[in-house]
Write a protein that holds these residues in place. Structure first.
Motif, mmCIF file in Angstrom:
data_model
loop_
_atom_site.group_PDB
_atom_site.id
_atom_site.type_symbol
_atom_site.label_atom_id
_atom_site.label_comp_id
_atom_site.label_asym_id
_atom_site.label_seq_id
_atom_site.Cartn_x
_atom_site.Cartn_y
_atom_site.Cartn_z
ATOM 1 N N PRO A 175 0.807 -1.220 0.000
ATOM 2 C CA PRO A 175 0.000 0.000 0.000
ATOM 3 C C PRO A 175 0.844 1.276 0.000
ATOM 4 O O PRO A 175 0.316 2.362 -0.147
ATOM 5 C CB PRO A 175 -0.813 -0.114 1.292
ATOM 6 N N GLU A 176 2.149 1.142 0.167
ATOM 7 C CA GLU A 176 3.013 2.322 0.216
ATOM 8 C C GLU A 176 3.936 2.353 -0.994
ATOM 9 O O GLU A 176 4.386 1.327 -1.475
ATOM 10 C CB GLU A 176 3.849 2.300 1.493
ATOM 11 N N GLY A 177 4.226 3.566 -1.459
ATOM 12 C CA GLY A 177 5.159 3.739 -2.556
ATOM 13 C C GLY A 177 4.518 3.497 -3.904
ATOM 14 O O GLY A 177 3.310 3.548 -4.064
ATOM 15 N N GLY A 178 5.343 3.230 -4.868
ATOM 16 C CA GLY A 178 4.891 3.031 -6.227
ATOM 17 C C GLY A 178 5.107 4.281 -7.064
ATOM 18 O O GLY A 178 5.585 5.304 -6.572
ATOM 19 N N VAL A 179 4.769 4.174 -8.354
ATOM 20 C CA VAL A 179 4.998 5.286 -9.276
ATOM 21 C C VAL A 179 3.800 5.499 -10.189
ATOM 22 O O VAL A 179 3.113 4.567 -10.572
ATOM 23 C CB VAL A 179 6.253 5.076 -10.154
ATOM 24 N N SER A 180 3.589 6.756 -10.512
ATOM 25 C CA SER A 180 2.716 7.155 -11.607
ATOM 26 C C SER A 180 3.618 7.907 -12.571
ATOM 27 O O SER A 180 4.282 8.865 -12.178
ATOM 28 C CB SER A 180 1.587 8.076 -11.138
ATOM 29 N N VAL A 181 3.668 7.434 -13.804
ATOM 30 C CA VAL A 181 4.571 8.015 -14.788
ATOM 31 C C VAL A 181 3.757 8.654 -15.903
ATOM 32 O O VAL A 181 2.938 7.995 -16.543
ATOM 33 C CB VAL A 181 5.517 6.952 -15.380
ATOM 34 N N ILE A 182 3.988 9.942 -16.124
ATOM 35 C CA ILE A 182 3.380 10.646 -17.245
ATOM 36 C C ILE A 182 4.324 10.482 -18.425
ATOM 37 O O ILE A 182 5.452 10.988 -18.400
ATOM 38 C CB ILE A 182 3.153 12.136 -16.927
ATOM 39 N N VAL A 183 3.888 9.746 -19.435
ATOM 40 C CA VAL A 183 4.689 9.481 -20.627
ATOM 41 C C VAL A 183 4.207 10.448 -21.703
ATOM 42 O O VAL A 183 3.218 10.208 -22.370
ATOM 43 C CB VAL A 183 4.527 8.020 -21.097
ATOM 44 N N ARG A 184 4.916 11.578 -21.850
ATOM 45 C CA ARG A 184 4.472 12.596 -22.788
ATOM 46 C C ARG A 184 5.418 12.787 -23.962
ATOM 47 O O ARG A 184 5.063 13.362 -24.961
ATOM 48 C CB ARG A 184 4.249 13.930 -22.084
ATOM 49 N N ALA A 185 6.645 12.290 -23.837
ATOM 50 C CA ALA A 185 7.623 12.445 -24.907
ATOM 51 C C ALA A 185 7.474 11.323 -25.929
ATOM 52 O O ALA A 185 7.128 10.199 -25.576
ATOM 53 C CB ALA A 185 9.032 12.466 -24.334
ATOM 54 N N GLY A 186 7.755 11.627 -27.170
ATOM 55 C CA GLY A 186 7.606 10.652 -28.243
ATOM 56 C C GLY A 186 8.907 10.045 -28.705
ATOM 57 O O GLY A 186 9.014 9.590 -29.834
ATOM 58 N N ASP A 187 9.906 10.037 -27.827
ATOM 59 C CA ASP A 187 11.179 9.433 -28.202
ATOM 60 C C ASP A 187 11.351 8.098 -27.488
ATOM 61 O O ASP A 187 10.805 7.865 -26.411
ATOM 62 C CB ASP A 187 12.346 10.382 -27.874
ATOM 63 N N TYR A 188 12.125 7.232 -28.100
ATOM 64 C CA TYR A 188 12.332 5.885 -27.575
ATOM 65 C C TYR A 188 12.874 5.888 -26.154
ATOM 66 O O TYR A 188 12.381 5.168 -25.286
ATOM 67 C CB TYR A 188 13.289 5.117 -28.501
ATOM 68 N N GLU A 189 13.896 6.694 -25.914
ATOM 69 C CA GLU A 189 14.547 6.697 -24.599
ATOM 70 C C GLU A 189 13.571 7.008 -23.476
ATOM 71 O O GLU A 189 13.575 6.354 -22.429
ATOM 72 C CB GLU A 189 15.693 7.703 -24.599
ATOM 73 N N SER A 190 12.720 7.998 -23.661
ATOM 74 C CA SER A 190 11.766 8.380 -22.610
ATOM 75 C C SER A 190 10.754 7.275 -22.347
ATOM 76 O O SER A 190 10.469 6.935 -21.196
ATOM 77 C CB SER A 190 11.045 9.669 -23.000
ATOM 78 N N VAL A 191 10.207 6.712 -23.417
ATOM 79 C CA VAL A 191 9.196 5.660 -23.256
ATOM 80 C C VAL A 191 9.830 4.403 -22.678
ATOM 81 O O VAL A 191 9.261 3.761 -21.790
ATOM 82 C CB VAL A 191 8.483 5.375 -24.595
ATOM 83 N N HIS A 192 11.007 4.044 -23.156
ATOM 84 C CA HIS A 192 11.710 2.869 -22.652
ATOM 85 C C HIS A 192 11.949 3.004 -21.147
ATOM 86 O O HIS A 192 11.706 2.073 -20.372
ATOM 87 C CB HIS A 192 13.036 2.697 -23.399
ATOM 88 N N TYR A 193 12.407 4.189 -20.722
ATOM 89 C CA TYR A 193 12.690 4.380 -19.303
ATOM 90 C C TYR A 193 11.406 4.360 -18.477
ATOM 91 O O TYR A 193 11.391 3.833 -17.354
ATOM 92 C CB TYR A 193 13.478 5.667 -19.052
ATOM 93 N N ALA A 194 10.324 4.892 -19.008
ATOM 94 C CA ALA A 194 9.043 4.844 -18.302
ATOM 95 C C ALA A 194 8.622 3.396 -18.069
ATOM 96 O O ALA A 194 8.187 3.027 -16.968
ATOM 97 C CB ALA A 194 7.979 5.596 -19.090
ATOM 98 N N LEU A 195 8.753 2.566 -19.102
ATOM 99 C CA LEU A 195 8.401 1.150 -18.963
ATOM 100 C C LEU A 195 9.331 0.446 -17.979
ATOM 101 O O LEU A 195 8.875 -0.368 -17.166
ATOM 102 C CB LEU A 195 8.442 0.459 -20.333
#
Length: 131
Positions: free
Chosen positions: A4-24
């Motif tokens: 119940p504690e911690g975790g992440v919410s990631v806003i994936v707004r960039a359209g480049d591979y590096e940003s999306v890969h890191y979000a995943l």
């Protein structure tokens, strides 16, 4: 059972591979240690859910990652799906870019919603990150 504690919410707004890969990768890591993960795809980040392959800048990096033993896009995406990440596609982003939700991947269980839903899903103690 997710902690119940911690975790992440990631806003994936960039359209480049590096940003999306890191979000995943970030979401998969949280899920692997039993923390919740929310992935909110908006604006150019929505392109990551088109395809495969997705229409992301620097897509060639996926083959490089695979070759050097780094989790590739499909592996990380499948891990997030299997481990129970919450996928939200931003309704405003779909409208703004003229993307038809019917063109998005069918193997990713996403909900079309807005920023309010993202904020409701980001529980106390979760980290909100934008990539």
């Amino acid at each position: 059972m997710k902690s119940p504690e911690g975790g992440v919410s990631v806003i994936v707004r960039a359209g480049d591979y590096e940003s999306v890969h890191y979000a995943l990768a970030l979401a998969a890591a949280a899920l692997a240690v039993n923390k919740p993960a929310v992935l909110f795809f908006t604006m150019a980040g929505i392109r990551a859910l088109e395809g495969p392959p997705p229409a992301l800048a620097d897509w060639h990096r996926d083959a490089v990652n695979r070759k050097v033993g780094v989790g590739d896009f499909e592996t990380l995406l499948a891990a997030c799906v299997e481990l129970g990440a919450r996928f939200i596609v931003c309704e405003m982003g779909l409208r703004s870019l003229g993307i038809d939700r019917a063109g998005l991947r069918r193997d990713v269980p996403f909900t079309v919603a807005g920023i309010v839903t993202l904020l409701e899903e980001t529980k106390p103690g979760m980290h909100l990150v934008t990539l």
